[in-house]
Design a protein around this motif. Structure first.
Motif, PDB file in Angstrom:
ATOM      1  N   HIS A   2      -1.739   1.821   8.884  1.00  0.00           N
ATOM      2  CA  HIS A   2      -1.769   0.376   9.046  1.00  0.00           C
ATOM      3  C   HIS A   2      -0.406  -0.208   9.420  1.00  0.00           C
ATOM      4  CE1 HIS A   2      -5.413   1.114   6.623  1.00  0.00           C
ATOM      5  NE2 HIS A   2      -5.892   0.037   7.235  1.00  0.00           N
ATOM      6  N   THR A   3       0.545   0.626   9.752  1.00  0.00           N
ATOM      7  CA  THR A   3       1.863   0.153  10.163  1.00  0.00           C
ATOM      8  C   THR A   3       2.072   0.507  11.615  1.00  0.00           C
ATOM      9  OG1 THR A   3       2.656   0.589   7.920  1.00  0.00           O
ATOM     10  CG2 THR A   3       4.328   0.166   9.596  1.00  0.00           C
ATOM     11  N   SER A   4       2.692  -0.393  12.346  1.00  0.00           N
ATOM     12  CA  SER A   4       2.913  -0.157  13.776  1.00  0.00           C
ATOM     13  C   SER A   4       3.801   1.060  13.960  1.00  0.00           C
ATOM     14  CB  SER A   4       3.569  -1.383  14.415  1.00  0.00           C
ATOM     15  OG  SER A   4       4.814  -1.653  13.811  1.00  0.00           O
ATOM     16  N   THR A   5       3.581   1.762  15.058  1.00  0.00           N
ATOM     17  CA  THR A   5       4.322   2.984  15.319  1.00  0.00           C
ATOM     18  C   THR A   5       5.774   2.725  15.647  1.00  0.00           C
ATOM     19  OG1 THR A   5       3.649   2.882  17.626  1.00  0.00           O
ATOM     20  CG2 THR A   5       2.277   4.201  16.125  1.00  0.00           C
ATOM     21  N   GLY A   6       6.104   1.519  16.075  1.00  0.00           N
ATOM     22  CA  GLY A   6       7.488   1.219  16.422  1.00  0.00           C
ATOM     23  C   GLY A   6       8.352   0.864  15.240  1.00  0.00           C
ATOM     24  N   ASN A   7       7.762   0.772  14.039  1.00  0.00           N
ATOM     25  CA  ASN A   7       8.547   0.419  12.869  1.00  0.00           C
ATOM     26  C   ASN A   7       9.430   1.581  12.478  1.00  0.00           C
ATOM     27  OD1 ASN A   7       9.553  -0.553  10.479  1.00  0.00           O
ATOM     28  ND2 ASN A   7       7.582  -1.323   9.762  1.00  0.00           N
ATOM     29  N   GLN A   8      10.713   1.286  12.215  1.00  0.00           N
ATOM     30  CA  GLN A   8      11.646   2.342  11.858  1.00  0.00           C
ATOM     31  C   GLN A   8      11.317   2.934  10.505  1.00  0.00           C
ATOM     32  OE1 GLN A   8      14.037   3.430  13.828  1.00  0.00           O
ATOM     33  NE2 GLN A   8      14.764   4.975  12.389  1.00  0.00           N
ATOM     34  N   ALA A   9      10.708   2.165   9.616  1.00  0.00           N
ATOM     35  CA  ALA A   9      10.438   2.656   8.282  1.00  0.00           C
ATOM     36  C   ALA A   9       9.439   3.780   8.268  1.00  0.00           C
ATOM     37  CB  ALA A   9       9.946   1.500   7.395  1.00  0.00           C
ATOM     38  N   CYS A  10       8.549   3.875   9.254  1.00  0.00           N
ATOM     39  CA  CYS A  10       7.527   4.906   9.252  1.00  0.00           C
ATOM     40  C   CYS A  10       7.634   5.782  10.490  1.00  0.00           C
ATOM     41  CB  CYS A  10       6.142   4.277   9.160  1.00  0.00           C
ATOM     42  SG  CYS A  10       5.759   3.151  10.508  1.00  0.00           S
ATOM     43  N   SER A  11       8.848   5.883  11.074  1.00  0.00           N
ATOM     44  CA  SER A  11       9.010   6.723  12.248  1.00  0.00           C
ATOM     45  C   SER A  11       8.887   8.198  11.907  1.00  0.00           C
ATOM     46  CB  SER A  11      10.366   6.449  12.887  1.00  0.00           C
ATOM     47  OG  SER A  11      11.405   6.755  11.967  1.00  0.00           O
ATOM     48  N   ASN A  12       9.089   8.566  10.646  1.00  0.00           N
ATOM     49  CA  ASN A  12       8.955   9.945  10.224  1.00  0.00           C
ATOM     50  C   ASN A  12       7.818  10.018   9.219  1.00  0.00           C
ATOM     51  OD1 ASN A  12       9.356  12.640   9.701  1.00  0.00           O
ATOM     52  ND2 ASN A  12      10.987  12.267   8.222  1.00  0.00           N
ATOM     53  N   ALA A  13       6.692  10.623   9.599  1.00  0.00           N
ATOM     54  CA  ALA A  13       5.490  10.649   8.757  1.00  0.00           C
ATOM     55  C   ALA A  13       5.549  11.824   7.795  1.00  0.00           C
ATOM     56  CB  ALA A  13       4.236  10.720   9.630  1.00  0.00           C
ATOM     57  N   SER A  14       6.471  11.778   6.850  1.00  0.00           N
ATOM     58  CA  SER A  14       6.569  12.797   5.814  1.00  0.00           C
ATOM     59  C   SER A  14       7.012  12.127   4.526  1.00  0.00           C
ATOM     60  CB  SER A  14       7.552  13.903   6.208  1.00  0.00           C
ATOM     61  OG  SER A  14       8.847  13.367   6.367  1.00  0.00           O
ATOM     62  N   VAL A  15       6.716  12.782   3.419  1.00  0.00           N
ATOM     63  CA  VAL A  15       6.988  12.211   2.111  1.00  0.00           C
ATOM     64  C   VAL A  15       7.508  13.318   1.204  1.00  0.00           C
ATOM     65  CG1 VAL A  15       4.625  12.571   1.297  1.00  0.00           C
ATOM     66  CG2 VAL A  15       6.023  10.782   0.258  1.00  0.00           C
ATOM     67  N   GLU A  16       8.384  12.948   0.287  1.00  0.00           N
ATOM     68  CA  GLU A  16       8.899  13.858  -0.733  1.00  0.00           C
ATOM     69  C   GLU A  16       8.537  13.305  -2.099  1.00  0.00           C
ATOM     70  OE1 GLU A  16      12.904  15.063  -0.493  1.00  0.00           O
ATOM     71  OE2 GLU A  16      12.833  15.603   1.639  1.00  0.00           O
ATOM     72  N   VAL A  17       8.000  14.160  -2.945  1.00  0.00           N
ATOM     73  CA  VAL A  17       7.528  13.781  -4.276  1.00  0.00           C
ATOM     74  C   VAL A  17       8.462  14.397  -5.306  1.00  0.00           C
ATOM     75  CG1 VAL A  17       5.630  13.898  -5.927  1.00  0.00           C
ATOM     76  CG2 VAL A  17       5.147  13.602  -3.478  1.00  0.00           C
ATOM     77  N   THR A  18       8.953  13.557  -6.220  1.00  0.00           N
ATOM     78  CA  THR A  18       9.813  13.995  -7.317  1.00  0.00           C
ATOM     79  C   THR A  18       9.111  13.703  -8.630  1.00  0.00           C
ATOM     80  OG1 THR A  18      11.817  13.561  -6.027  1.00  0.00           O
ATOM     81  CG2 THR A  18      12.063  13.748  -8.408  1.00  0.00           C
ATOM     82  N   VAL A  19       8.924  14.739  -9.441  1.00  0.00           N
ATOM     83  CA  VAL A  19       8.265  14.621 -10.736  1.00  0.00           C
ATOM     84  C   VAL A  19       9.329  14.759 -11.819  1.00  0.00           C
ATOM     85  CG1 VAL A  19       6.538  15.580 -12.309  1.00  0.00           C
ATOM     86  CG2 VAL A  19       6.115  15.549  -9.835  1.00  0.00           C
ATOM     87  N   VAL A  20       9.460  13.767 -12.678  1.00  0.00           N
ATOM     88  CA  VAL A  20      10.406  13.791 -13.787  1.00  0.00           C
ATOM     89  C   VAL A  20       9.617  14.012 -15.071  1.00  0.00           C
ATOM     90  CG1 VAL A  20      12.183  12.518 -15.046  1.00  0.00           C
ATOM     91  CG2 VAL A  20      11.969  12.240 -12.567  1.00  0.00           C
TER      92      VAL A  20
END
Length: 563
Positions: free
Chosen positions: A138-156
């Motif tokens: 739901h975010t435009s492809t030109g947005n810098q915030a979502c230019s890299n479609a990857s995520v890192e999960v940190t569990v504390v």
């Protein structure tokens, strides 16, 4: 979010600061906190304080976007999303309220079943991945915030880290983990259980028997605010890894014309104070003396008061790491202020000389702290900068800014206990033997090609002049006509000031060449030949202006029109 430039803050000089985007591949972050007994009552305040400190810094940083998106989950009685994916920069109020909500989770009467806790943890990981996919969709492809479609999960967690990893492994085997770049489990160990031979707070152990197809790490940290800040500040460093950053070229020891290439990565050691929008009392800039002196407040040409630095510690020179120093050094010498009398100046020179000789003979540095202004209101939250005072061979000292705890980034470089291979040692020693050796660094022998660059840049952007050449018939104008034209201009200039010129009238100022010595001597023989005349220049009046020529793309300076 433009990662190439930033608008100047209130403390900047007013010009744009440009930089290349060094963080184009930063992943979104998900933090999952296991608020389970009995460890949550001991780790709650430590984790929340570290989150508050870290987010206050991350939300205020200028420059390239280091954390594009952040989401926070908590596992207590149930799995709960305290914060959906939001942008970090400029969002401190919302993130602070989320941390306070995490702090309010009670440490008792939570679930006590490890199996149920592992199932809630698996659900939290899957839910975060699903929410990230929906956010990207739901975010435009030109947005810098979502230019890299990857995520890192940190569990504390305060549970045993290896058992948590195996629970995640068994629960996520059949899940779609394409967008998951890394899964990090941070185990908080109590201070009493942290033995001397345990792993350091920044040590990382990687599991070898995992089948998830993604990078899974276990990091054990001490139950302290600084250790948790170190884990979180790793998010501020570049996480690319697709290519090397630096190539060191050494001359080949053999006849091979190709140099020996050593490929390296670069790592930031601290956050530059210039990226913080607020200006502390000192520490952001040391480019000039006026950047160092405090600002003068009050009317008139009041001179600035001397800056006061208090010596708080004596340091050994071999115990100071150059990686925590930043900015430009300033040379400190004894004052030559004319307002001091001779006795006071002589006594001051003797004290300065004794300080330099003592520090140099004993190989010592001094740690300085900015003395607060006495006129500042009491109870204010001032920023105290620190400096290192280093002796030099001459009668002078060097003042260098030093980073504080808040600006340091994690830097856990391994210490090798074994020697490199003999072939590598022989190759490097052969490369270094090809280089010239100097005992003293002489900057006069270093040329950066700066003069040539500035000269060529200035010549390529020549200004456009406001005058234009006369037409071709005017070039063949006789001197008598030029003389009559000058007389006409003189008559027009002697007219009364209240007399207005007609709309079609035009004032032409003809600039005649200055007579040379040869032309003056030959003026008695008759008029000079026509080829001696130069094209006359005339200016445009305000009554009638010729259209300006189009500007080129690289020349955006405004042209000055003389009237």
């Amino acid at each position: 979010m433009d990662n190439r430039k930033r608008q100047p803050s209130s403390s900047s000089t007013g010009s744009l600061v440009f930089w290349s985007s060094s963080f184009p591949r930063q992943a979104a972050r998900v933090l999952i906190v296991e608020a389970l007994p009995p460890g949550w009552s001991d780790t709650c305040s430590v984790l929340c304080d570290a989150l508050d400190n870290f987010l206050s810094l991350a939300c205020s940083l200028d420059g390239p976007c280091r954390i594009p998106l952040l989401s926070l989950y908590a596992i207590s009685r149930q799995q709960e999303c305290l914060l959906p994916f939001v942008q970090v920069r400029g969002n401190l109020a919302r993130l602070h309220s989320c941390v306070e909500e995490l702090r309010s989770i009670p440490g008792e009467s939570c679930i006590k079943s490890a199996a149920k806790g592992g199932d809630l943890l698996r659900q939290a990981v899957l839910d975060s991945l699903q929410q990230f996919k929906q956010y990207i969709r739901h975010t435009s492809t030109g947005n810098q915030a979502c230019s890299n479609a990857s995520v890192e999960v940190t569990v504390v967690t305060s549970q045993p880290g290896r058992s948590v990893i195996h629970q995640l492994e068994s629960g996520l085997k059949e899940a779609d983990l394409v967008s998951l770049r890394r899964l990090l489990v941070v185990q908080i160990i109590g201070t009493n259980d942290w033995s001397q031979d345990s792993h350091s707070p920044e040590a990382t152990m990687t599991e070898d028997s995992l089948m998830l197809g993604t990078e899974v790490d276990l990091q054990q940290v001490e139950n302290s605010v600084f250790a948790m800040e170190t884990v979180l500040k790793a998010w501020l460093q570049e996480q690319g890894g697709e290519r090397e950053h630096l190539h060191l070229l050494l001359p080949s020891p053999s006849d091979n014309p190709l140099p020996v290439c050593v490929k390296c990565d670069m790592l930031e050691r601290l956050i530059s104070p210039a990226l913080i929008p607020m200006t502390p009392s000192l520490g952001v800039k040391t480019e000039s003396v006026r950047d160092f002196l405090p600002a003068v407040k009050g009317p008139g040409n009041q001179s600035p008061t001397p800056q006061r630095l208090r010596v708080i510690k004596v340091l050994h020179a071999d115990g100071v790491c150059e990686s925590v120093l930043y900015g430009l050094p300033l040379v400190i010498r004894p004052t030559t202020c004319w307002q001091l009398d001779w006795d006071e100046m002589e006594n001051n020179n003797s004290l300065f000389h004794a300080l330099c000789q003592t520090l140099r003979n004993q190989d010592l540095f001094l740690l300085l702290r900015v003395e607060p202004d006495k006129k500042s209101p009491a109870g204010g939250s001032g920023v105290y900068s620190h400096y290192i005072l280093q002796p030099s061979p001459s009668l002078s000292l060097l003042l260098k800014p030093v980073a504080s705890r808040e600006l340091l980034l994690p830097c856990s470089l391994p210490v090798s206990n074994q020697d490199p291979s003999p072939n590598a040692m022989q190759s490097i020693q052969g490369c270094l033997s090809q280089l010239d050796e100097d005992f003293v660094l002489n900057p006069l022998l270093l040329s950066s090609n700066l003069y040539q660059h500035l000269r060529s840049r200035a010549l390529l952007s020549q200004p456009r002049y406001p005058y234009r050449l006369q037409s071709a018939p005017a070039h063949r104008e006789q001197p008598q006509a030029a003389e009559s034209s000058r007389n006409a201009v003189g008559r027009q200039q002697r007219q009364p000031p209240n007399r207005q010129l007609g709309p079609s009238s035009r004032v032409r100022a003809t600039v005649a060449p200055l007579p040379s010595a040869s032309s003056c001597s030959s003026s008695l023989l008759g008029p000079p030949p026509a080829k001696a005349s130069r094209p006359a220049l005339h200016f445009l009046s305000s009554g009638r202006r010729a259209p300006a020529p189009p500007l080129q793309e690289e020349d955006s300076d405004d042209c000055l029109i003389l009237q």
